[in-house]
Enzyme design. Structure first.
Site, PDB file in Angstrom:
ATOM      1  N   TYR A 177      -2.167   4.172  -4.999  1.00  0.00           N
ATOM      2  CA  TYR A 177      -3.509   4.524  -4.824  1.00  0.00           C
ATOM      3  C   TYR A 177      -4.120   5.149  -3.369  1.00  0.00           C
ATOM      4  CZ  TYR A 177      -3.423  -0.299  -3.231  1.00  0.00           C
ATOM      5  OH  TYR A 177      -3.019  -1.480  -2.440  1.00  0.00           O
TER       6      TYR A 177
ATOM      7  N   GLY B  33      11.303   3.143 -12.030  1.00  0.00           N
ATOM      8  CA  GLY B  33      11.259   1.889 -11.162  1.00  0.00           C
ATOM      9  C   GLY B  33      11.220   0.805 -11.912  1.00  0.00           C
ATOM     10  N   SER B  34      11.860  -0.331 -11.339  1.00  0.00           N
ATOM     11  CA  SER B  34      11.869  -1.596 -12.121  1.00  0.00           C
ATOM     12  C   SER B  34      11.655  -2.803 -11.382  1.00  0.00           C
ATOM     13  CB  SER B  34      13.398  -1.696 -12.633  1.00  0.00           C
ATOM     14  OG  SER B  34      14.374  -1.655 -11.453  1.00  0.00           O
ATOM     15  N   GLY B  35      10.725  -2.557 -10.617  1.00  0.00           N
ATOM     16  CA  GLY B  35      10.403  -3.769  -9.570  1.00  0.00           C
ATOM     17  C   GLY B  35       9.328  -4.702 -10.411  1.00  0.00           C
TER      18      GLY B  35
ATOM     19  N   ASN C  24      -0.271 -13.173 -10.654  1.00  0.00           N
ATOM     20  CA  ASN C  24      -1.027 -12.621  -9.363  1.00  0.00           C
ATOM     21  C   ASN C  24      -2.696 -13.358  -9.130  1.00  0.00           C
ATOM     22  OD1 ASN C  24      -2.673 -11.427 -11.699  1.00  0.00           O
ATOM     23  ND2 ASN C  24      -3.275  -9.788 -10.221  1.00  0.00           N
TER      24      ASN C  24
ATOM     25  N   SER D 157      -4.450  -5.827   2.739  1.00  0.00           N
ATOM     26  CA  SER D 157      -5.160  -6.156   1.558  1.00  0.00           C
ATOM     27  C   SER D 157      -6.200  -5.576   1.502  1.00  0.00           C
ATOM     28  CB  SER D 157      -4.985  -7.619   1.303  1.00  0.00           C
ATOM     29  OG  SER D 157      -5.766  -7.652  -0.022  1.00  0.00           O
TER      30      SER D 157
ATOM     31  N   THR E 228       0.144 -11.881  -3.646  1.00  0.00           N
ATOM     32  CA  THR E 228       0.825 -10.494  -3.734  1.00  0.00           C
ATOM     33  C   THR E 228       2.234 -10.792  -2.960  1.00  0.00           C
ATOM     34  OG1 THR E 228       0.199  -8.182  -2.848  1.00  0.00           O
ATOM     35  CG2 THR E 228      -0.489  -9.945  -1.446  1.00  0.00           C
TER      36      THR E 228
ATOM     37  N   SER F 164      -8.298  -6.286  -1.090  1.00  0.00           N
ATOM     38  CA  SER F 164      -9.040  -7.564  -2.057  1.00  0.00           C
ATOM     39  C   SER F 164     -10.285  -7.985  -1.275  1.00  0.00           C
ATOM     40  CB  SER F 164      -7.891  -8.455  -2.636  1.00  0.00           C
ATOM     41  OG  SER F 164      -7.118  -7.817  -3.337  1.00  0.00           O
TER      42      SER F 164
ATOM     43  N   ASP G 162      -2.618  -7.833 -13.667  1.00  0.00           N
ATOM     44  CA  ASP G 162      -2.177  -6.504 -13.394  1.00  0.00           C
ATOM     45  C   ASP G 162      -1.872  -5.887 -14.751  1.00  0.00           C
ATOM     46  OD1 ASP G 162      -1.984  -6.569 -10.518  1.00  0.00           O
ATOM     47  OD2 ASP G 162      -0.010  -7.443 -10.639  1.00  0.00           O
TER      48      ASP G 162
ATOM     49  N   LYS H  44       4.678 -13.475  -5.967  1.00  0.00           N
ATOM     50  CA  LYS H  44       4.113 -13.686  -7.281  1.00  0.00           C
ATOM     51  C   LYS H  44       5.065 -14.285  -8.167  1.00  0.00           C
ATOM     52  CE  LYS H  44       1.619  -9.042  -7.335  1.00  0.00           C
ATOM     53  NZ  LYS H  44       1.155  -7.805  -8.284  1.00  0.00           N
TER      54      LYS H  44
HETATM   55  P1  NAP Z   1       8.986  -3.206  -5.953  1.00  0.00           P
HETATM   56  O1  NAP Z   1       9.060  -4.455  -6.415  1.00  0.00           O
HETATM   57  O2  NAP Z   1       9.258  -3.501  -4.340  1.00  0.00           O
HETATM   58  O3  NAP Z   1       9.726  -2.255  -6.889  1.00  0.00           O
HETATM   59  C1  NAP Z   1       9.902  -1.085  -6.358  1.00  0.00           C
HETATM   60  C2  NAP Z   1      10.785  -0.030  -7.448  1.00  0.00           C
HETATM   61  O4  NAP Z   1      10.753   1.166  -6.746  1.00  0.00           O
HETATM   62  C3  NAP Z   1      12.226  -0.721  -7.414  1.00  0.00           C
HETATM   63  O5  NAP Z   1      12.586  -0.552  -8.778  1.00  0.00           O
HETATM   64  C4  NAP Z   1      13.054   0.292  -6.522  1.00  0.00           C
HETATM   65  O6  NAP Z   1      14.195   0.250  -6.814  1.00  0.00           O
HETATM   66  C5  NAP Z   1      12.312   1.456  -6.656  1.00  0.00           C
HETATM   67  N1  NAP Z   1      12.310   2.554  -5.762  1.00  0.00           N
HETATM   68  C6  NAP Z   1      11.984   2.355  -4.422  1.00  0.00           C
HETATM   69  N2  NAP Z   1      12.191   3.583  -3.656  1.00  0.00           N
HETATM   70  C7  NAP Z   1      12.973   4.072  -4.711  1.00  0.00           C
HETATM   71  C8  NAP Z   1      13.238   5.392  -4.383  1.00  0.00           C
HETATM   72  N3  NAP Z   1      13.259   6.133  -3.172  1.00  0.00           N
HETATM   73  N4  NAP Z   1      13.814   6.373  -5.484  1.00  0.00           N
HETATM   74  C9  NAP Z   1      13.889   5.716  -6.542  1.00  0.00           C
HETATM   75  N5  NAP Z   1      13.401   4.406  -6.886  1.00  0.00           N
HETATM   76  C10 NAP Z   1      12.847   3.774  -5.676  1.00  0.00           C
HETATM   77  O7  NAP Z   1       7.605  -2.919  -5.911  1.00  0.00           O
HETATM   78  P2  NAP Z   1       6.224  -3.132  -6.831  1.00  0.00           P
HETATM   79  O8  NAP Z   1       5.509  -4.266  -6.271  1.00  0.00           O
HETATM   80  O9  NAP Z   1       6.674  -3.064  -8.247  1.00  0.00           O
HETATM   81  O10 NAP Z   1       5.454  -1.779  -6.482  1.00  0.00           O
HETATM   82  C11 NAP Z   1       5.632  -0.541  -6.891  1.00  0.00           C
HETATM   83  C12 NAP Z   1       4.620   0.451  -6.614  1.00  0.00           C
HETATM   84  O11 NAP Z   1       3.345   0.263  -7.321  1.00  0.00           O
HETATM   85  C13 NAP Z   1       4.071   0.369  -4.995  1.00  0.00           C
HETATM   86  O12 NAP Z   1       3.590   1.735  -4.606  1.00  0.00           O
HETATM   87  C14 NAP Z   1       2.862  -0.328  -5.312  1.00  0.00           C
HETATM   88  O13 NAP Z   1       1.843  -0.062  -4.062  1.00  0.00           O
HETATM   89  C15 NAP Z   1       2.307  -0.003  -6.284  1.00  0.00           C
HETATM   90  N6  NAP Z   1       1.309  -1.102  -7.234  1.00  0.00           N
HETATM   91  C16 NAP Z   1      -0.009  -0.680  -7.431  1.00  0.00           C
HETATM   92  C17 NAP Z   1      -0.704  -1.574  -7.928  1.00  0.00           C
HETATM   93  C18 NAP Z   1      -2.124  -1.343  -8.214  1.00  0.00           C
HETATM   94  O14 NAP Z   1      -3.091  -1.869  -8.617  1.00  0.00           O
HETATM   95  N7  NAP Z   1      -2.346   0.062  -8.361  1.00  0.00           N
HETATM   96  C19 NAP Z   1      -0.308  -2.799  -8.030  1.00  0.00           C
HETATM   97  C20 NAP Z   1       0.924  -3.175  -7.956  1.00  0.00           C
HETATM   98  C21 NAP Z   1       1.821  -2.278  -7.521  1.00  0.00           C
HETATM   99  P3  NAP Z   1      15.481  -0.597  -6.318  1.00  0.00           P
HETATM  100  O15 NAP Z   1      15.036  -1.680  -6.862  1.00  0.00           O
HETATM  101  O16 NAP Z   1      16.515   0.327  -6.743  1.00  0.00           O
HETATM  102  O17 NAP Z   1      15.197  -0.659  -4.880  1.00  0.00           O
END
Ligand code: NAP
Length: 287
Positions: free
Chosen positions: A233, A134-136, A95, A22, A70, A24, A110, A74
């Protein structure tokens, strides 16, 4: 970093598992030092099975004034809090938590963190349909942010049909006045042609991953005024943003979101403006 811990020092921290990577603590402690406050921000590594005990236990530690959450906490933290503010409810994730009159109050910074670099731009967002890859967890904050900006349509693209259905159900149960659609990855070419802002909310392209969620040929389908935003980032820029910039599109990386979500959290805890430039410099030194 020299730090004067006294009997009066108050504590903020970040709960996650792991939290070893982290950024942070560096960002928050730089701001705290610049403000001359008697606070410290510490990593709080908490395994999933211990989250309930940790939230209750820290309530008893009077010096702990607030904490960030984190991965993987969350969502799971929500039922453990005394109050969850509407923005966090709409995202379904917290968060940031603050001690207010001996109650844990949760919010989500966020959403505003994501919006911050977009607010600097002179753009009519009501003419900019959003496409989110993406849908995370992060995608949920981005949907809420696009709604807040006023994007006319919000399209979320994912690879797992079941997960997409669940995502749609969760988001539409929380958000009103939405124009949300979910799509399989195969629909992407059609969507790209009408995209105002394209957001990568997958981890594809992170750190040592040399891939990009969409190809150069797909990037070529975007309108000339499209904005391309990667939540990642590190590295800066990602391949995704490199091919966007090579096409002459406006490219934004995840650093400003990271800085701004932190600055907004610190402001929420302290009830005063915080030195965001100091936080930015502290982060840039680490990257
Ligand atoms: P997460 O909950 O694990 O979600 C990831 C998403 O990406 C899921 O929908 C996953 O699909 C999809 N995915 C993973 N690998 C893939 C691939 N090869 N092809 C297509 N889709 C794929 O992660 P998150 O917390 O949402 O974070 C996502 C990204 O945002 C990370 O890189 C994180 O570092 C970044 N982030 C940045 C900030 C910032 O402050 N800049 C804040 C939060 C997050 P499935 O469900 O099908 O696996």
């Amino acid at each position: 970093m020299s730090m004067n811990i006294s009997g009066k020092t108050k504590i903020f921290g970040v709960m996650g598992f792991p939290v070893i990577h982290s950024l942070s603590p560096v960002m928050h402690n730089a701001a705290i030092a610049a403000m001359g406050l008697d606070y410290v921000y510490v990593p709080l590594p908490i395994p999933v099975a211990d989250l309930v005990a940790a939230i209750a236990g820290l309530k008893a530690v009077q010096s702990v004034q607030g904490f960030n959450l984190t991965i993987p906490h969350k969502v799971e933290v929500i039922p453990l809090l005394d109050e969850v503010l509407p923005i966090a409810k709409s995202v379904g994730a917290v968060n940031t938590v603050k001690r207010i009159e001996e109650r844990w109050v949760g919010t989500n910074t966020d959403v505003e963190g994501f919006i911050a670099p977009l607010r600097q731009m002179d753009c009519d967002w009501t003419k900019m349909p959003a496409v989110i890859l993406g849908s995370g967890g992060a995608a949920k904050a981005v949907v809420a942010a696009c709604l807040e900006l006023g994007c006319p349509m919000i399209h979320v693209v994912g690879r797992d049909r079941k997960k997409m259905k669940k995502f749609y159900g969760e988001m539409t149960s929380q958000l009103r006045d939405y124009n949300l659609r979910v799509h399989p990855w195969a629909s992407l070419p059609h969507l790209l042609e009408v995209t105002g802002i394209l957001i990568n909310a997958t981890p594809v392209g992170m750190a040592s991953d040399p891939n990009t969620p969409i190809s150069t040929a797909e990037m070529a389908l975007l309108p000339n005024n499209a904005i391309v935003y990667d939540l990642i980032y590190t590295p800066r820029p990602t391949k995704f943003l490199k091919i966007a910039a090579a096409r002459g599109l406006t490219a934004i990386d995840g650093l400003e979101m990271l800085i701004n979500q932190g600055a907004i959290a610190l402001e929420f805890w302290l009830d005063q403006p915080v030195p965001i430039e100091i936080m930015r410099q502290a982060l840039l030194k680490q990257l």
